[in-house]
Design an enzyme around this catalytic site. Sequence first.
Site, mmCIF file in Angstrom:
data_model
loop_
_atom_site.group_PDB
_atom_site.id
_atom_site.type_symbol
_atom_site.label_atom_id
_atom_site.label_comp_id
_atom_site.label_asym_id
_atom_site.label_seq_id
_atom_site.Cartn_x
_atom_site.Cartn_y
_atom_site.Cartn_z
ATOM 1 N N LYS A 1 18.399 -39.437 6.186
ATOM 2 C CA LYS A 1 17.158 -39.121 4.963
ATOM 3 C C LYS A 1 17.820 -37.275 5.100
ATOM 4 O O LYS A 1 17.990 -36.504 6.069
ATOM 5 C CB LYS A 1 16.324 -39.016 6.251
ATOM 6 C CG LYS A 1 15.777 -40.873 6.059
ATOM 7 C CD LYS A 1 14.346 -41.431 6.309
ATOM 8 C CE LYS A 1 14.198 -43.276 6.366
ATOM 9 N NZ LYS A 1 14.399 -43.121 4.937
ATOM 10 N N LYS B 1 14.523 -54.303 0.151
ATOM 11 C CA LYS B 1 13.878 -54.418 1.369
ATOM 12 C C LYS B 1 12.783 -55.989 0.935
ATOM 13 O O LYS B 1 12.206 -55.438 0.579
ATOM 14 C CB LYS B 1 12.874 -53.045 1.500
ATOM 15 C CG LYS B 1 13.525 -51.999 2.117
ATOM 16 C CD LYS B 1 12.795 -50.791 2.339
ATOM 17 C CE LYS B 1 13.654 -49.763 3.045
ATOM 18 N NZ LYS B 1 14.420 -48.986 1.482
#
Length: 352
Positions: A151, A259
């Site tokens: 990230k 997701k």
Amino acid sequence: MYHIRIIPKTLHFREPAGTSRGVYRTRQVWYLWLTEVETGHSGVGECAPLPDLSCDALADYEQVLGRLCRDFEAKGRIDYSLFRSYPSMLFGLETALLHLKAGSLRLYQTPFSEGRAGIPINGLIWMGNFEEMLRRIEEKMQAGFRCIKVKIGAIDFERELELLAHIRRHFSPDEIELRVDANGAFLPEDAPEKLKALSRFHLHSIEQPIRAGQWEAMKRLCESAPFPIALDEELIGINDRNRKIELLDTIRPQYIILKPSLHGGIYGADEWITLANERGIGSWITSALESNVGLNAIAQWCATLRPSIPQGLGTGLLFTDNVDYPLHIERDCLWFHPEEPEPDFGQYLGLE
């Protein structure tokens, strides 16, 4: 006839989970305990919206969830039209129903659910300061991960380039696949130059380089980027099928990342995958910081898709108060061990 009990629970992260939207230390979820009145059979599902990200992270979340559960009880089936705008609620209900019908945590019959095959996963490197991220990277490499997702967007960009350079000094692209997730941190005018700087590390892909909602800017990036772009946040709140088609046809990304808690439950994620496949767009599945209840449901479904590239399902150890499931990470794969006992839901959910 069905009855649903809604059970709120606050989960606690072992370590602060840093993203470009802030740092998570706790996680509010709602478990659904679904019982078939005639048989007494039950199943559990998890509703886990993410604050400031999920389209259904509402101030009156539990009240809306209660109304939708009462509708399900009255009809005896899921009215998907009512759930289009509430993906995390749909995911909790549809997976509770799967659990009830399956009679065990093996929600589908696959080599994964039988313990014969693992699902390849990436090692996730949370945002932090340089030293923290470097330590985490080295831990993942030593653990045997062949795909690492970093990230970025929280510290100085040059320092983030140093982290990626550190990986590449030790491992070639053939040895370690590198993905980065910007969580929309780049400005559209800066993104092309930053993607060029990142390209020297031979990345597999970058997730959401610019903030969602800028379709034309994202389209131009996907057309000109030196390596593939994957959409994640861009898909949130796009719940109507025709709107999904419009997004994919406009932006034409190389990948989409799904997701279920954010992107329409299993029902909506399946729809995204079908539309993407028709357009030659790749996809992979990730969790959204659910507990093991949600993670198992995602993994069991993911296994039906026969994934060949690493998925984002390595989040089962995030919480100090997670429910114990027969899920284990071994090197760079998630495994399900069906011979292990199932958890005591009565005790964990406070049903006794």
